[in-house]
Design an enzyme around this catalytic site. Structure first.
Site, mmCIF file in Angstrom:
data_model
loop_
_atom_site.group_PDB
_atom_site.id
_atom_site.type_symbol
_atom_site.label_atom_id
_atom_site.label_comp_id
_atom_site.label_asym_id
_atom_site.label_seq_id
_atom_site.Cartn_x
_atom_site.Cartn_y
_atom_site.Cartn_z
ATOM 1 N N SER A 14 0.799 -1.236 0.000
ATOM 2 C CA SER A 14 0.000 0.000 0.000
ATOM 3 C C SER A 14 0.829 1.282 0.000
ATOM 4 O O SER A 14 0.418 2.294 0.548
ATOM 5 C CB SER A 14 -0.961 0.066 1.204
ATOM 6 O OG SER A 14 -1.727 -1.073 1.266
ATOM 7 N N LYS A 17 2.470 1.850 -5.311
ATOM 8 C CA LYS A 17 3.272 1.395 -6.450
ATOM 9 C C LYS A 17 2.531 1.618 -7.762
ATOM 10 O O LYS A 17 3.130 2.008 -8.764
ATOM 11 C CB LYS A 17 3.524 -0.114 -6.272
ATOM 12 C CG LYS A 17 4.901 -0.522 -6.668
ATOM 13 C CD LYS A 17 5.205 -1.990 -6.358
ATOM 14 C CE LYS A 17 4.361 -2.661 -5.362
ATOM 15 N NZ LYS A 17 3.808 -3.950 -5.781
ATOM 16 N N THR A 187 16.169 4.583 7.895
ATOM 17 C CA THR A 187 16.446 4.039 6.556
ATOM 18 C C THR A 187 16.701 2.535 6.582
ATOM 19 O O THR A 187 16.835 1.917 5.530
ATOM 20 C CB THR A 187 17.682 4.720 5.926
ATOM 21 O OG1 THR A 187 18.831 4.395 6.713
ATOM 22 C CG2 THR A 187 17.525 6.225 5.870
ATOM 23 N N LYS A 222 23.020 8.155 2.964
ATOM 24 C CA LYS A 222 23.135 6.852 3.625
ATOM 25 C C LYS A 222 22.485 5.762 2.761
ATOM 26 O O LYS A 222 23.063 4.702 2.548
ATOM 27 C CB LYS A 222 22.407 6.944 4.956
ATOM 28 C CG LYS A 222 22.847 5.939 5.979
ATOM 29 C CD LYS A 222 22.415 6.502 7.295
ATOM 30 C CE LYS A 222 22.151 5.677 8.428
ATOM 31 N NZ LYS A 222 21.477 6.400 9.498
ATOM 32 N N CYS A 380 -25.376 0.598 -13.741
ATOM 33 C CA CYS A 380 -25.542 -0.855 -13.770
ATOM 34 C C CYS A 380 -26.670 -1.275 -12.816
ATOM 35 O O CYS A 380 -27.823 -1.060 -13.131
ATOM 36 C CB CYS A 380 -24.207 -1.528 -13.473
ATOM 37 S SG CYS A 380 -24.105 -3.155 -14.245
ATOM 38 N N LEU A 381 -26.345 -1.803 -11.639
ATOM 39 C CA LEU A 381 -27.416 -2.144 -10.710
ATOM 40 C C LEU A 381 -28.267 -0.903 -10.424
ATOM 41 O O LEU A 381 -29.474 -1.000 -10.226
ATOM 42 C CB LEU A 381 -26.823 -2.711 -9.406
ATOM 43 C CG LEU A 381 -27.842 -3.231 -8.398
ATOM 44 C CD1 LEU A 381 -28.582 -4.439 -8.931
ATOM 45 C CD2 LEU A 381 -27.175 -3.586 -7.065
ATOM 46 N N MET A 383 -29.119 1.372 -12.501
ATOM 47 C CA MET A 383 -30.113 1.535 -13.570
ATOM 48 C C MET A 383 -31.231 0.506 -13.367
ATOM 49 O O MET A 383 -32.418 0.811 -13.516
ATOM 50 C CB MET A 383 -29.490 1.313 -14.940
ATOM 51 C CG MET A 383 -30.531 1.200 -16.053
ATOM 52 S SD MET A 383 -29.823 0.506 -17.554
ATOM 53 C CE MET A 383 -31.200 0.431 -18.663
ATOM 54 N N ARG A 470 -24.636 -9.583 -15.168
ATOM 55 C CA ARG A 470 -25.290 -10.806 -15.630
ATOM 56 C C ARG A 470 -26.703 -10.530 -16.123
ATOM 57 O O ARG A 470 -27.193 -11.169 -17.026
ATOM 58 C CB ARG A 470 -25.418 -11.775 -14.457
ATOM 59 C CG ARG A 470 -24.369 -12.784 -14.436
ATOM 60 C CD ARG A 470 -24.489 -13.810 -13.336
ATOM 61 N NE ARG A 470 -23.114 -14.129 -13.034
ATOM 62 C CZ ARG A 470 -22.459 -13.685 -12.003
ATOM 63 N NH1 ARG A 470 -23.045 -12.941 -11.098
ATOM 64 N NH2 ARG A 470 -21.190 -13.988 -11.847
ATOM 65 N N HIS A 515 -20.594 0.772 -17.253
ATOM 66 C CA HIS A 515 -19.803 1.453 -16.219
ATOM 67 C C HIS A 515 -18.976 2.590 -16.834
ATOM 68 O O HIS A 515 -17.798 2.416 -17.144
ATOM 69 C CB HIS A 515 -18.860 0.456 -15.541
ATOM 70 C CG HIS A 515 -19.584 -0.518 -14.672
ATOM 71 N ND1 HIS A 515 -19.921 -0.226 -13.366
ATOM 72 C CD2 HIS A 515 -20.045 -1.767 -14.911
ATOM 73 C CE1 HIS A 515 -20.570 -1.266 -12.845
ATOM 74 N NE2 HIS A 515 -20.650 -2.206 -13.764
ATOM 75 N N GLU A 517 -17.691 5.043 -15.467
ATOM 76 C CA GLU A 517 -16.584 5.485 -14.594
ATOM 77 C C GLU A 517 -15.248 4.870 -15.014
ATOM 78 O O GLU A 517 -14.188 5.420 -14.744
ATOM 79 C CB GLU A 517 -16.895 5.167 -13.126
ATOM 80 C CG GLU A 517 -16.851 3.698 -12.706
ATOM 81 C CD GLU A 517 -18.174 2.954 -12.926
ATOM 82 O OE1 GLU A 517 -18.980 3.385 -13.783
ATOM 83 O OE2 GLU A 517 -18.382 1.919 -12.248
#
Ligand code: GLN
Length: 543
Positions: A14, A17, A187, A222, A380-381, A383, A470, A515, A517
């Site tokens: 977390s 990356k 470090t 260092k 989706c759901l 709608m 689905r 979707h 987004e």
């Protein structure tokens, strides 16, 4: 010639990356290079499609229908390069391929081993579909030292040799923690993490150090000394006010220059970052704010709705306003009077979701938005819930429901077992089809009704958006619902599958089966989100 940048993480997970990879991709693009980003995930699931959003955050769907890691969403948002199936691999998929080859006898009786068979398969994946781009960025999931990640680390070590000198570099992201009691940055964890990497033959070229405090030169020196990395290649990464400041921040710390230096490439030119600076300005200096309620199911974990969260921010960027999101568990609205909580919001969004729990609460939220003229966006759901609400309360079909929740003879939302796909072929699915293999996944075209609000927002009548569901709104109800005031403004090209509904008599009420987004970007906010936030701004001026 494609150059490879391998991005690994150390100390803890977390650290960002994915964001580092995405930002580096954007910085290289700002210097005129073409990039592609890839994620190599060590877990044993074949893909994240069947993982709970609580475990792994959202499932990011690509145009070609792959269910992938949410980091691919960051990649796309930051670089605009559409991800593909071939940009995400997991140990599970690799083992699945190898074991089915073994069962077919492809190995001619040989012993199948991690080295070379698994590592070769990982290398093959990393090298596939290069498309002649300048840089391929490969992010390795997990943390250096993980047992699961070992074959991936070995594979990228081998790859750096196979590719030859100057064709690849290693970037390692670590944590430099601050010990309040000692008043010092430490470090040592970074030193240990790099020692781990070096023990397996990987010498990082660049160290990126996440820290909550500025890293003094003494500590940089260092780390340079103990980790065998040049001092300028120890890049501090302090917390940023918004993820969209990260590319510019990394540039200021010299990340892109160090990458080019490590490849022996010219780096005197300054990258063009004005578009990113404009976004930072819009995020940091908004001219107003709106509050949008997201009524969902996995509201406890922000990553479960990662792309949605970002798309709403993009809508804010487009309108130069700050979007405050109120995440509300839909089950709440199954209690009496709780719905008044929605009186203080400027817009309501019901996102995608699975299963019956909380759906009556979502329907209650739809009803509130419809009756009170509050902007409503159903995804989706969301709608499907809006359609059921309209069927019940506008068309008098009080039993309206979805077969996802209960058996029904004539469902408003049901499982469609056969449809015509874009190339004209018939696609089929059954209730028994394997879990993870039954969904309408990836990009599908929709035709929009001329003159509809949605067509006006898109500025087009043919669109392509990504799906992951689905069930479908039953086309058999279109006529009845249109009579009751619902406009089916988007349909699949064959007319069999409703894609978009809207309420023409409402300030802003749109439900979409796909979707949107997933395709929104800070540099290019999705038109539906830009328009929805604009409607929220208009609503905020009314109250
Ligand atoms: N559960 C619904 C379906 O499968 C909606 C899925 C979704 O919102 N992504 O059709």
């Amino acid at each position: 010639m494609t150059r490879y940048i391998f991005i690994t993480g150390g100390v803890v997970s977390s650290l960002g990356k994915g964001l580092l990879s995405a930002s580096l991709g954007a910085l290289l693009q700002a210097r005129g290079y073409s990039v592609r980003l890839r994620k190599l995930d060590p877990y044993l699931n074949v893909d994240p499609g069947t993982m709970s959003p609580y475990q792994h955050g959202e499932v990011y769907v690509t145009d070609d229908g792959a269910e992938t890691d949410l980091d691919l969403g960051h990649y796309e948002r930051f670089t605009g390069v559409a991800s593909r199936q071939s940009d995400n691999i997991t140990s599970g998929r690799i083992y699945q391929q190898i074991i089915s080859k073994e069962r077919r006898g492809d190995y001619l009786g040989g012993t199948v081993q991690v080295i070379p068979h698994v590592t070769d398969a990982i290398k093959e994946f990393a090298l596939a579909d290069q498309d002649n781009i300048d840089f391929m960025l490969c992010e390795i999931g997990g943390t250096a030292g993980d047992i699961e990640a070992a074959p991936f680390m070995e594979a990228i070590r081998q790859l750096s040799i196979d590719l030859g000198r100057g064709r690849s570099i290693f970037v390692h992201l670590t944590l430099v923690p601050y010990l309040a009691a000692a008043g010092e940055l430490k470090t040592k964890p970074t030193q240990h993490s790099v020692r781990d990497l070096r023990s397996i033959g990987i010498q990082p070229d660049i160290l990126v150090c996440r820290s909550e405090h500025p890293i003094p030169d003494s500590e940089r020196r260092k780390m340079s000394l103990y980790c065998n990395v040049s001092e300028t290649a120890v890049i501090p990464a302090l917390d940023a006010p918004s993820i969209y400041s990260v590319p510019v921040n990394y540039h200021k710390e010299g990340l892109d220059v160090e990458v080019l230096k490590a490849f022996g490439l010219a780096h005197s030119q300054v990258p063009d970052l004005h578009r990113w600076e404009d976004i930072m300005d819009r995020v940091e200096n908004p001219e107003g704010e709106v509050t949008i309620a997201v009524v969902g199911k996995y509201t406890g974990l922000r990553d479960a709705y990662k792309s949605l969260n970002e798309a709403l921010i993009h809508g804010g960027i487009a309108n130069k306003v700050k979007v405050n999101i109120e995440w509300i568990e839909s089950e709440l609205f199954e209690q009496e009077d709780a719905i008044t909580k929605l009186e203080n919001v400027n817009a309501i969004l019901v996102p995608g979701g699975f299963g019956k729990r909380g759906t009556e609460g979502k329907i209650a939220a739809v009803k509130f938005a419809r009756e009170r003229g509050v902007p409503y966006f159903g995804i989706c759901l969301g709608m499907q819930m809006a359609t059921i609400e309209a069927a019940r309360n506008l068309a008098g079909h009080t039993e309206a429901s979805s077969t996802e929740f209960e058996e029904h003879d004539n469902p408003v939302v049901g499982l469609i077992t056969e449809w015509v796909s874009a190339d004209g072929s018939i696609e089929t699915r059954t209730e028994e089809t394997e879990l993870g293999g039954t969904m309408r996944l990836g990009a599908y075209t929709a035709h929009l009704k001329e003159g509809s609000k949605t067509a006006e927002i898109y500025g087009n009548t043919v669109i392509s958006e990504r799906h992951r569901h689905r069930y479908e709104v039953n086309v058999g109800y279109v006529e009845k619902l249109e009579k009751a005031g619902v406009l089916f403004s988007g349909m699949s090209p064959d007319g069999a599958l409703p894609e978009i509904i809207e309420l023409p008599d409402h300030p802003w009420f749109i439900g979409v089966q796909f979707h949107p987004e997933l395709k929104s970007k800070p540099l290019d906010p999705h038109p539906l989100f830009a328009s929805f936030v604009k409607a929220a701004v208009a609503q905020s001026r009314l109250v």
